[in-house]
Design a protein around this motif. Structure first.
Motif, PDB file in Angstrom:
ATOM      1  N   PHE A 148      -1.237  -7.822   0.770  1.00  0.00           N
ATOM      2  CA  PHE A 148      -0.566  -8.614  -0.256  1.00  0.00           C
ATOM      3  C   PHE A 148      -0.673 -10.104   0.052  1.00  0.00           C
ATOM      4  O   PHE A 148      -0.926 -10.916  -0.846  1.00  0.00           O
ATOM      5  CB  PHE A 148       0.904  -8.225  -0.374  1.00  0.00           C
ATOM      6  N   ASP A 149      -0.494 -10.475   1.334  1.00  0.00           N
ATOM      7  CA  ASP A 149      -0.626 -11.882   1.710  1.00  0.00           C
ATOM      8  C   ASP A 149      -2.018 -12.409   1.361  1.00  0.00           C
ATOM      9  O   ASP A 149      -2.165 -13.537   0.877  1.00  0.00           O
ATOM     10  CB  ASP A 149      -0.359 -12.057   3.212  1.00  0.00           C
ATOM     11  N   ASN A 150      -3.023 -11.559   1.599  1.00  0.00           N
ATOM     12  CA  ASN A 150      -4.395 -11.968   1.262  1.00  0.00           C
ATOM     13  C   ASN A 150      -4.547 -12.174  -0.247  1.00  0.00           C
ATOM     14  O   ASN A 150      -5.172 -13.135  -0.699  1.00  0.00           O
ATOM     15  CB  ASN A 150      -5.391 -10.911   1.742  1.00  0.00           C
ATOM     16  N   TYR A 151      -3.965 -11.249  -1.029  1.00  0.00           N
ATOM     17  CA  TYR A 151      -4.043 -11.371  -2.490  1.00  0.00           C
ATOM     18  C   TYR A 151      -3.325 -12.624  -2.962  1.00  0.00           C
ATOM     19  O   TYR A 151      -3.812 -13.346  -3.847  1.00  0.00           O
ATOM     20  CB  TYR A 151      -3.413 -10.148  -3.152  1.00  0.00           C
ATOM     21  N   ASN A 196      -2.024   2.241  -6.850  1.00  0.00           N
ATOM     22  CA  ASN A 196      -1.381   2.676  -5.607  1.00  0.00           C
ATOM     23  C   ASN A 196       0.143   2.620  -5.694  1.00  0.00           C
ATOM     24  O   ASN A 196       0.822   2.745  -4.678  1.00  0.00           O
ATOM     25  CB  ASN A 196      -1.878   1.825  -4.444  1.00  0.00           C
ATOM     26  N   GLU A 197       0.651   2.409  -6.922  1.00  0.00           N
ATOM     27  CA  GLU A 197       2.092   2.393  -7.189  1.00  0.00           C
ATOM     28  C   GLU A 197       2.834   1.322  -6.392  1.00  0.00           C
ATOM     29  O   GLU A 197       4.015   1.461  -6.075  1.00  0.00           O
ATOM     30  CB  GLU A 197       2.711   3.778  -6.919  1.00  0.00           C
ATOM     31  N   GLU A 198       2.110   0.236  -6.105  1.00  0.00           N
ATOM     32  CA  GLU A 198       2.732  -0.904  -5.420  1.00  0.00           C
ATOM     33  C   GLU A 198       3.232  -1.873  -6.494  1.00  0.00           C
ATOM     34  O   GLU A 198       2.745  -2.995  -6.644  1.00  0.00           O
ATOM     35  CB  GLU A 198       1.711  -1.569  -4.492  1.00  0.00           C
ATOM     36  N   TYR A 199       4.234  -1.421  -7.230  1.00  0.00           N
ATOM     37  CA  TYR A 199       4.664  -2.156  -8.413  1.00  0.00           C
ATOM     38  C   TYR A 199       5.296  -3.504  -8.084  1.00  0.00           C
ATOM     39  O   TYR A 199       5.088  -4.492  -8.790  1.00  0.00           O
ATOM     40  CB  TYR A 199       5.617  -1.298  -9.235  1.00  0.00           C
ATOM     41  N   GLN A 204       5.020  -9.413  -8.427  1.00  0.00           N
ATOM     42  CA  GLN A 204       5.077 -10.749  -7.833  1.00  0.00           C
ATOM     43  C   GLN A 204       3.816 -11.556  -8.158  1.00  0.00           C
ATOM     44  O   GLN A 204       3.883 -12.756  -8.452  1.00  0.00           O
ATOM     45  CB  GLN A 204       5.258 -10.636  -6.319  1.00  0.00           C
ATOM     46  N   LEU A 205       2.670 -10.885  -8.128  1.00  0.00           N
ATOM     47  CA  LEU A 205       1.421 -11.583  -8.446  1.00  0.00           C
ATOM     48  C   LEU A 205       1.346 -11.920  -9.935  1.00  0.00           C
ATOM     49  O   LEU A 205       0.854 -12.995 -10.316  1.00  0.00           O
ATOM     50  CB  LEU A 205       0.229 -10.722  -8.031  1.00  0.00           C
ATOM     51  N   LEU A 206       1.801 -11.012 -10.784  1.00  0.00           N
ATOM     52  CA  LEU A 206       1.827 -11.294 -12.225  1.00  0.00           C
ATOM     53  C   LEU A 206       2.739 -12.476 -12.527  1.00  0.00           C
ATOM     54  O   LEU A 206       2.402 -13.357 -13.340  1.00  0.00           O
ATOM     55  CB  LEU A 206       2.278 -10.053 -12.998  1.00  0.00           C
ATOM     56  N   TYR A 207       3.905 -12.515 -11.866  1.00  0.00           N
ATOM     57  CA  TYR A 207       4.814 -13.651 -12.056  1.00  0.00           C
ATOM     58  C   TYR A 207       4.129 -14.957 -11.633  1.00  0.00           C
ATOM     59  O   TYR A 207       4.301 -16.007 -12.273  1.00  0.00           O
ATOM     60  CB  TYR A 207       6.093 -13.456 -11.249  1.00  0.00           C
ATOM     61  N   ILE A 239       3.716  -1.021 -15.823  1.00  0.00           N
ATOM     62  CA  ILE A 239       4.674  -0.938 -14.708  1.00  0.00           C
ATOM     63  C   ILE A 239       6.058  -0.585 -15.226  1.00  0.00           C
ATOM     64  O   ILE A 239       6.767   0.251 -14.640  1.00  0.00           O
ATOM     65  CB  ILE A 239       4.688  -2.273 -13.926  1.00  0.00           C
ATOM     66  N   ILE A 240       6.474  -1.201 -16.326  1.00  0.00           N
ATOM     67  CA  ILE A 240       7.786  -0.890 -16.915  1.00  0.00           C
ATOM     68  C   ILE A 240       7.876   0.585 -17.271  1.00  0.00           C
ATOM     69  O   ILE A 240       8.904   1.232 -17.066  1.00  0.00           O
ATOM     70  CB  ILE A 240       8.033  -1.780 -18.157  1.00  0.00           C
ATOM     71  N   ASP A 241       6.780   1.154 -17.787  1.00  0.00           N
ATOM     72  CA  ASP A 241       6.774   2.572 -18.136  1.00  0.00           C
ATOM     73  C   ASP A 241       6.954   3.471 -16.912  1.00  0.00           C
ATOM     74  O   ASP A 241       7.468   4.582 -17.020  1.00  0.00           O
ATOM     75  CB  ASP A 241       5.460   2.930 -18.839  1.00  0.00           C
ATOM     76  N   LYS A 242       6.536   2.990 -15.751  1.00  0.00           N
ATOM     77  CA  LYS A 242       6.581   3.808 -14.530  1.00  0.00           C
ATOM     78  C   LYS A 242       7.887   3.667 -13.749  1.00  0.00           C
ATOM     79  O   LYS A 242       8.276   4.564 -13.004  1.00  0.00           O
ATOM     80  CB  LYS A 242       5.413   3.441 -13.608  1.00  0.00           C
TER      81      LYS A 242
END
Length: 554
Positions: A148-151, A196-199, A204-207, A239-242
Motif C-alpha cells: 500500500f505504501d508503494n501504491y 483482494n478485498e482490500e477495501y 484511501q487511494l480513491l480519496y 466497494i459499497i456493494d461489498k
C-alpha cells in the motif's frame, strides 16, 4: 424495418448522433416492442417506447416535450438505431466461424502439462508488459502494508508530475501521459485491491485521487476528468456493494463532508451521484437534502447542479407540490430549472404558460437560447394555430440560426400569402448568397421550379461538375449554353494538360458533351481544334481517337 420516412432530416441526423454517442441505455427489446432511456440535451433523461408488428411501426412514444408537437423526436430515432444494432449483433453471433479452433484450444488447456504451460508462458510473454501486469493482477494473492505504501507513493508521484514539462513547443502534449498514468493506476492497482478485498486501502487511494483532482489547478487541461472520476465512482460503488452498513456509514460521512465543506465543480457532482445511487434510503436522503439546503442558503449564486439535486431530492422525499413549484419559480433564471418548468407545463397541456416561459427564457438568456427551444416554440404556436408567431419563429430559425433545411422554408411558404412569400423569398436568397450557401440555394431553386436561377447559380457560383448533377432540371432549355461552357473548359484545360490525368479530364468532358442532344457538330469542332493545336501530344491524340471510335465520330 422501414422507419426513416417517419422523421425529418434534422431529427434523423440528431438522433443518429445520440445513438453513436451511446446515449441510449436500459433497453428492453421484445418481439413487438422496444423500451429505452435516452440522455437528451442538458443531461435530461427521456423514456421511449416503440411498438411494431411485422416490420411496421405501430406506435411511438417519448416523454420529451416534442411528443406533444408535430414532430417525431430524435430520441425515437436513437432508440430505433439501437434496436437495429441489437438485432444485427444477435444474428451475427448465432454461428461463430472459429468454433472448431476454440474447442481445440479449450481441450488443450485441459490436457497440457502444467510445467510445459509455465515454460511456454514465460518464454513467450516475458517481454509483454501488458500481459505481465494483467497476470500479476489476476494471480497475486497476498497484499501487505508495504504494498500500500508503494501504491500511495506511486499515486503521489503521478500528481507531482510537472505537467508543464510534458507539453511540447505548441502548448500541448500528444499522448496525454498524465491521463494514461492515472487510468493505468486505477485499472491495475485499485482493481487489484478490490479483487483482494482490500477495501480500506482501495478507498484511501480513491480519496487521494478525488482530493488531488479537486486541488489541481486547471486539471481539465491535463486529464479527461469525467473519464477518471467515472472510473473512481465505479470502484466506489462496487466497494459499497461489498461492505457492511457500518463501513458504508463512514463512506457516506466522507461524501457529505466533501459536499458541504469542499465544493468544487469537478468532484462534487460525483459525490452527489454516489449518494443518490447508493445511499437512497430516506434517512440518507434527508441528510443529503439538509446539506444541499445549507449550500443553497449560504451561496448568493448556487451552482445549477446543486439546485437540480435539491429538486430531485424534493421529489424523492415527497415534498408538497406547492413547495416544489415555488422552488422552481424562484430559480427559473437557471436554464435547466426553466426547462423543467416548461416541460411540466407542456405535460399538463398548459400551452400558453409554456409559451410564456419559453419567451421569458429567451429574454433571460439571449444568444444562448437554444435552437431546440425555438423549435419547441414553433411547434407550440402551430398547435395553437398562431400563424403570426409561427412565422416569426420560422424566420428566427432560418436567419438567426442559419439553418439550411428545406423543411423550414416550406413551412414558412405555407403560412405566407403569395405576395408575402415572393418578398420573403427575395430576402432568403440574399441571406444565403451573403453566407455563400450556394448549394442550398440550388435546392431552394428546385423547390421553386426556377430553372433559370438554378442554372445561373451553378455556372456562376458552384463547381463545374454540378452542371451534370442538376442537368435534368435545365437541360432542355440550356443545352447549347452548357455545350459552350464545356467547349471553353476543354480548350482551356488542353493548354496546360501534359499528363494522363489532364487528358482523362478532357475526355470526361467530351463524354459529357456527346451525351447532350444535337451535340455532335460542336464535339467534332472541339476535337478538330485539339488535333490541330496539340497533334504532337501523342497520348492526348490516342485518347481522342479512342473517344471518336467509341462514339462513332470517325
Amino acid at each position: 424495418m422501414n422507419w426513416k420516412h417517419l422523421f425529418d432530416k434534422d431529427r434523423l441526423d440528431r438522433g443518429y448522433n445520440y445513438y453513436i454517442e451511446n446515449r441510449v441505455y436500459d433497453v428492453i427489446l421484445t418481439e413487438n416492442s422496444i423500451v429505452s432511456k435516452v440522455e437528451g440535451s442538458r443531461s435530461n433523461i427521456y423514456e421511449v417506447k416503440i411498438t411494431f408488428n411485422d416490420d411496421e411501426i405501430d406506435s411511438l412514444y417519448c416523454t420529451c416535450p416534442y411528443y406533444y408537437s408535430d414532430f417525431n423526436c430524435k430520441h425515437m430515432v436513437a432508440t430505433l438505431h439501437k434496436m437495429e444494432e441489437i438485432k444485427n449483433n444477435t444474428q451475427s453471433n448465432i454461428l461463430d466461424d472459429n468454433y472448431d479452433e476454440k474447442s481445440l484450444f479449450a481441450d488443450l488447456i485441459k490436457e497440457v502439462d502444467e510445467k510445459q504451460l509455465r515454460q511456454f508462458i514465460y518464454e513467450h510473454f516475458n517481454d509483454n508488459t501488458t500481459f505481465m501486469e494483467e497476470f500479476i493482477n489476476e494471480f497475486q494473492q497476498e497484499f501487505t502494508p508495504e504494498d500500500f505504501d508503494n501504491y500511495e507513493n506511486m499515486l503521489e508521484n503521478i500528481f507531482n508530475i510537472d505537467v508543464v514539462e510534458l507539453y511540447n513547443e505548441n502548448g500541448f502534449y500528444q499522448d496525454t501521459p498524465f491521463q494514461k498514468y492515472l487510468e493505468n493506476f486505477i485499472n491495475d492497482k485499485i482493481n487489484l485491491l478490490y479483487k483482494n478485498e482490500e477495501y480500506n486501502y482501495a478507498l484511501q487511494l480513491l480519496y487521494m485521487i478525488y482530493e488531488n483532482i479537486s486541488k489541481k489547478t486547471n486539471a481539465k487541461q491535463y486529464i479527461e476528468i469525467d473519464t477518471i472520476l467515472n472510473s473512481c465512482n465505479y470502484y466506489m460503488e462496487k466497494i459499497i456493494d461489498k461492505q457492511d452498513n457500518a463501513a458504508n456509514e463512514e463512506i457516506f460521512t466522507y461524501l457529505i463532508n466533501k459536499i458541504r465543506y469542499d465544493f468544487t465543480s469537478d468532484t462534487t457532482k460525483y459525490f452527489i451521484n454516489l449518494c443518490l445511487n447508493k445511499f437512497n434510503s430516506v434517512l440518507y436522503l434527508k441528510q443529503l437534502d439538509s446539506t444541499i439546503g445549507e449550500i443553497i442558503q449560504i451561496s448568493n449564486n448556487p451552482p445549477e447542479k446543486i439546485l437540480l439535486t435539491k429538486y430531485e431530492l424534493m421529489n424523492l422525499l415527497d415534498y408538497p407540490l406547492e413547495n416544489i413549484n415555488s422552488f422552481l419559480e424562484e430559480n427559473k433564471e437557471y436554464p435547466k430549472i426553466m426547462e423543467i418548468l416548461i416541460d411540466e407545463e407542456i405535460k399538463n397541456k398548459n400551452i400558453d404558460n409554456a409559451i410564456k416561459l419559453l419567451n421569458e427564457n429567451k429574454e433571460i438568456h439571449g444568444n444562448t437560447f437554444s435552437f431546440e427551444s425555438d423549435l419547441l416554440l414553433l411547434s407550440l404556436y402551430k398547435c395553437k394555430n398562431d400563424n403570426y408567431n409561427a412565422i416569426r419563429e420560422l424566420k428566427t430559425i432560418i436567419y438567426d440560426f442559419d439553418v439550411k433545411d428545406m423543411y423550414f422554408i416550406k413551412e414558412l411558404k405555407e403560412l405566407l400569402s403569395s405576395e408575402e412569400w415572393n418578398e420573403e423569398l427575395s430576402n432568403i436568397i440574399i441571406f444565403y448568397e451573403k453566407s455563400y450557401s450556394y448549394d442550398f440555394l440550388n435546392d431552394l431553386y428546385i423547390e421553386e421550379h426556377d430553372v433559370d436561377k438554378l442554372f445561373y447559380n451553378i455556372i456562376n457560383n458552384c463547381q463545374l461538375k454540378q452542371i451534370e448533377e442538376y442537368r435534368e432540371y435545365f437541360e432542355d432549355k440550356y443545352s447549347s449554353n452548357i455545350l459552350s461552357i464545356y467547349q471553353n473548359y476543354i480548350l482551356n484545360q488542353a493548354k496546360t494538360a501534359k499528363n494522363i490525368s489532364g487528358y482523362t479530364l478532357i475526355i470526361k468532358y467530351l463524354n459529357y458533351m456527346i451525351s447532350y442532344n444535337n451535340s455532335t457538330y460542336t464535339v467534332k469542332n472541339v476535337i478538330s481544334t485539339l488535333k490541330k493545336k496539340y497533334k504532337y501530344r501523342e497520348l492526348l491524340m490516342e485518347k481522342i481517337n479512342e473517344f471518336e471510335l467509341l462514339n462513332s465520330l470517325i
